[in-house]
Design a protein around this motif. Structure first.
Motif, mmCIF file in Angstrom:
data_model
loop_
_atom_site.group_PDB
_atom_site.id
_atom_site.type_symbol
_atom_site.label_atom_id
_atom_site.label_comp_id
_atom_site.label_asym_id
_atom_site.label_seq_id
_atom_site.Cartn_x
_atom_site.Cartn_y
_atom_site.Cartn_z
ATOM 1 N N UNK B 52 0.824 -1.202 0.000
ATOM 2 C CA UNK B 52 0.000 0.000 0.000
ATOM 3 C C UNK B 52 0.867 1.265 0.000
ATOM 4 N N UNK B 55 2.497 2.088 -3.342
ATOM 5 C CA UNK B 55 1.644 2.707 -4.361
ATOM 6 C C UNK B 55 1.567 4.222 -4.200
ATOM 7 N N UNK B 85 -7.609 3.298 -17.074
ATOM 8 C CA UNK B 85 -8.730 2.873 -16.226
ATOM 9 C C UNK B 85 -8.581 1.386 -15.891
ATOM 10 N N UNK B 88 -6.186 1.074 -13.200
ATOM 11 C CA UNK B 88 -6.801 1.392 -11.904
ATOM 12 C C UNK B 88 -7.569 0.202 -11.360
ATOM 13 N N UNK B 89 -8.322 -0.452 -12.239
ATOM 14 C CA UNK B 89 -9.098 -1.612 -11.784
ATOM 15 C C UNK B 89 -8.161 -2.705 -11.277
ATOM 16 N N UNK B 91 -5.240 -2.270 -9.973
ATOM 17 C CA UNK B 91 -4.733 -1.859 -8.657
ATOM 18 C C UNK B 91 -5.739 -2.203 -7.564
ATOM 19 N N UNK B 92 -7.021 -1.905 -7.826
ATOM 20 C CA UNK B 92 -8.049 -2.196 -6.826
ATOM 21 C C UNK B 92 -8.199 -3.712 -6.657
ATOM 22 N N UNK B 93 -8.182 -4.438 -7.782
ATOM 23 C CA UNK B 93 -8.340 -5.897 -7.731
ATOM 24 C C UNK B 93 -7.239 -6.536 -6.887
ATOM 25 N N UNK B 96 -8.029 -5.854 -3.255
ATOM 26 C CA UNK B 96 -9.135 -6.702 -2.784
ATOM 27 C C UNK B 96 -8.643 -8.134 -2.587
#
Lengths: 448, 336
Positions: B52, B55, B85, B88-89, B91-93, B96
């Motif tokens: 984290x 990033x 985009x 970004x997804x 990164x979030x994935x 999670x």
């Protein structure tokens, strides 16, 4: 408004409103964590430390999801709003990276120290780390509000012949007169939401007969802080923030209040449905002359109505009007709830009154709605401007991104954010289920 | 000041590549070399407390690009719209996946998140490499300073080559990181993987260097006219040689070698495009350079001071957290 502009706006609105659910609580809780930690530091009473540690766990989850959902917003300035970035990046961008840079190390660094470092650092350092977390959270809010304040009321710039703006004064941008009360109102709203969350969880434990000490501490703190904060939400922060709106953004004020015609001694509409077509409110309930008083301090002042402006300069009337009335209505109810809580505390019935505990627990989502509604008023009410008076929203978008692309990515964000929301509820639910650490709860710190 | 900002941003992105690089590498690799739940958990805990924070270097770089070169930010980010985009997804994935994995103790559940973490990690490494490849190669920036980045345009042969190089270097970097953090059988496999990846990195670095000469002939000219820039290829070479000597022993040296290679490659890429940030393939006059795409001198100076002070704190924090989680991973009750 073209389809592409609408798609960009919907995407930003969705991603920023989802993101903001998390900073509300990091900003709101950080203060209470520092407060609890300070009481522990002064009195040595371990119950306050246990409470601070419990809220720090929830803070940490909020913080992580806030970071993850914040990154897309920064990217969207470039991907969706490239002409806005190109126009003013050197000015509004001043405080944007500062948020990431300053807030991050203060919040993450001190949070790690606070949660994991208890045995490894001196007590005073451990206490200071909780203050550092609060300072980082509250500071980061300022940098972001300063960006927004510049969009509401641009200062410290000069226009170049090419039509872009250049920085003239860093300090003018950082200390924008619009930012001060807007920030105070925002932070006050976040703190109030923090008080409601603390009170709601306390009520939950009290109603389920668990963690008695913690529940009583939470309830007491929530209603006392909540009463003060719900009052300061309206006055002075809300009142003085709207004075800035009166001064700098007359169209937003008229839209918020549903005032179509300029009036001397303008009335305040408590309820009513705007009928934009015929420029009137349907079934209004008015307080005569009160809007003039609120805006200018005397009852016979003249308040400008929307009709003196051409229609293309009107913000979307219904959305702004309803959002504003929801915010103010909820704010009034919050005062009533917290007043009742303090009354029950005084009568020593707060911890036993089931009716009240149920109300307080179920009230938990509403400060979130009020906070989000407030931002809708601020941002939708600024339309059709992206930077008030300087750049129209329709001229700030990326022309090389098609409406369909933006709709597609918005749906993608919706899907992935749904997963994030489930993860968040799961993790927070588990922390609440486990409850605060109860060992040695009533023991006094032997170190003192 | 314009030139200072160029190299400051290059340094920020290099730091991001070296830091987030190892956790992307570990994510791309753990499916292959970490067998069984315990080893997977060791691999994830090696990066768990750190990813984290790594990033943040990306977030800070983005924010600094807005304020220093707003026209580049506007053009690059809107041109790479879908690719960014998707990044970004991913990164979030990844976030999670790593957080969800240990919440339910069920092998199928864990396998699901292991695979999504793996997918998110190497796809992100590939995407970032492809983006870098396109920046080096040049983009069809028009007279208005914008371009439209279709997939057919972005996924050209050269950029894919850089993308593959990026994946291999970062996976190698990740393997070297695991050599620092693991023991026993997992350590053996990490050493084995690192030695084999070193070979592929050498080959791909050579290929990319040759290919760069063809897609960007002026790059060689820049190194000749500014011999100081040769320090970056020299660093790359030193890292590769170092990697050779640390194939079997000296885990610390191996990690330092791959770090040097990342610094050398990023520096070389920056030196070959300087003073452009986005080179136009249509007309050199349309290129966005450190001179025509920058904010006003006052804005650059103010932002530099404000961010430099903040970065001192970020560096202190990064150093502190890496120190704190220094050494081999021990699995405890908490963690991933």
């Amino acid at each position: 408004m073209s389809e592409a502009v609408f798609a960009h706006r919907v995407q930003f609105a969705f991603t920023v409103m989802f993101h903001y659910l998390f900073p509300i609580l990091t900003m709101g809780l950080s203060f209470f964590i520092a407060l609890l930690s300070t009481v522990h530091f002064v009195t040595g009473d371990k119950r306050y430390l246990a409470a601070a540690r419990f809220w720090a766990k929830i803070f940490a989850i909020n913080f992580a999801i806030g970071v993850v959902t914040g990154i897309p917003l920064e990217f969207e300035f470039g991907t969706n709003w490239s002409r806005f970035s190109s126009f003013g990046g050197g000015v509004f961008g001043q405080t944007l990276p500062m948020e990431g840079v300053y807030a991050f190390f203060l919040e993450s660094g001190f949070l790690g120290l606070f949660i994991f470092g208890e045995e490894r650092v001196p007590r005073v350092v451990h206490w200071l780390s909780s203050v550092g977390v609060a300072a980082g959270s509250l500071l980061s809010g300022y940098f972001i509000v300063a960006v927004d304040a510049w969009m509401q009321h641009p200062v410290g710039y000069e226009l170049d012949p090419g039509g872009d703006v250049h920085l003239k004064s860093f300090w003018a941008v950082l200390l924008n007169p619009y930012a001060g009360w807007q920030y105070a109102h925002t932070i006050n709203g976040a703190l109030l939401a923090g008080a409601f969350v603390i009170g709601g969880v306390g009520a939950f434990y009290a109603l389920s007969h668990r963690h008695r000490d913690f529940a009583e501490l939470s309830l007491k703190m929530a209603v006392i802080a909540g009463l003060i904060l719900s009052l300061t939400q309206a006055f002075p922060t809300g009142d003085l923030n709207s004075r800035n709106v009166v001064r700098y953004q007359p169209t937003k004020l008229a839209t918020m209040e549903g005032l179509f015609r300029t009036e001397k001694g303008a009335p305040l509409a408590i309820i009513g449905m705007p009928d934009t077509e015929n420029e009137r409110l349907i079934d209004p309930i008015y307080v005569p002359r009160f809007l003039s008083f609120l805006a200018y301090g005397h009852f016979s002042a003249t308040v400008e109505g929307l009709s003196i402006y051409p229609r293309e300069l009107w913000p979307p009337v219904e959305l702004t009007y309803y959002a504003y009335h929801i915010m103010v209505g909820l704010g009034t109810i919050f005062i009533a709830i917290m007043l009742a809580g303090v009354f029950l505390l005084w009568r020593r019935q707060l911890f036993e009154n089931h009716w009240y505990l149920w109300i307080l627990m179920l009230a938990l989502p509403f400060p979130y709605i009020a906070n989000e509604a407030g931002w809708v008023v601020a941002e939708v009410g600024r339309q059709p401007w992206l930077v008030y008076g300087l750049l129209k929203t329709a001229n700030g978008t990326s022309t090389n991104v098609a409406a369909g692309e933006t709709v597609f990515t918005t749906l993608g964000f919706a899907g992935i954010y749904a997963m994030l929301a489930i993860l968040f509820l799961f993790l927070v639910g588990r922390v609440i289920h486990q409850g605060p650490e109860v060992e040695n709860l009533s023991a006094v710190d032997p170190g003192r | 000041m314009n030139v200072v900002w160029f190299w400051a941003l290059a340094a920020m992105l290099t730091a991001y590549a070296a830091l987030d690089g190892y956790d992307l590498g570990v994510g791309s690799l753990h499916l292959w070399i970490a067998h069984g739940d315990t080893e997977r958990r060791i691999a994830l805990n090696a990066i768990g407390p750190l990813w984290n924070g790594n990033e943040v270097w990306l977030i800070a770089s983005g924010g600094m690009l807005v304020v220093s070169f707003p026209k580049v930010y506007a053009s690059g980010f809107s041109g790479f719209y879908l690719a960014l985009i998707v990044a970004l997804w991913l990164l979030v994935l990844r976030g999670i996946s790593i957080e969800f994995r240990s919440q339910i103790d069920n092998p199928l559940w864990k396998a699901l998140w292991d695979v999504s973490f793996w997918l998110g990690s190497w796809l992100l490494a590939l995407l970032l490499g492809v983006a870098l490849g396109n920046v080096v190669r040049g983009l069809p920036v028009g007279a208005d300073g914008y371009f439209q980045g279709s997939f057919a345009l972005l996924l050209n042969r050269y950029s894919l080559l850089v993308g593959i190089l990026s994946v291999l270097v970062l996976v190698w970097h990740g393997a070297n990181y695991l050599r620092l953090k693991t023991e026993d059988a997992l350590l053996e496999r990490a050493i084995h993987a690192s030695a084999r990846l070193w070979v592929t990195v050498v080959i791909l670095t050579g290929l990319t260097t040759v290919a760069t000469y063809f897609v960007r002939p002026d790059a060689a000219q820049k190194f000749i006219s500014h011999p100081l820039a040769l320090v970056f290829p020299a660093i790359t070479l030193a890292g590769l040689v170092g990697g050779f000597f640390c194939r079997h022993a000296n885990d610390r040296g191996a990690f330092r070698s791959s770090t040097l290679v990342i610094i050398g490659l990023m520096g070389s890429a920056a030196a070959s495009i300087f003073p452009d940030l986005l080179t136009s393939t249509l007309n050199p006059a349309y290129s966005l350079s450190v001179y025509n795409a920058a904010s006003s001198p006052h804005a650059l100076r103010a932002a530099f001071i404000a961010n430099a002070i903040g970065m001192v704190g970020v560096i202190a924090y990064s150093t502190y957290i890496h120190r704190k989680f220094h050494g081999k991973v021990r699995l405890g009750r908490h963690g991933y």
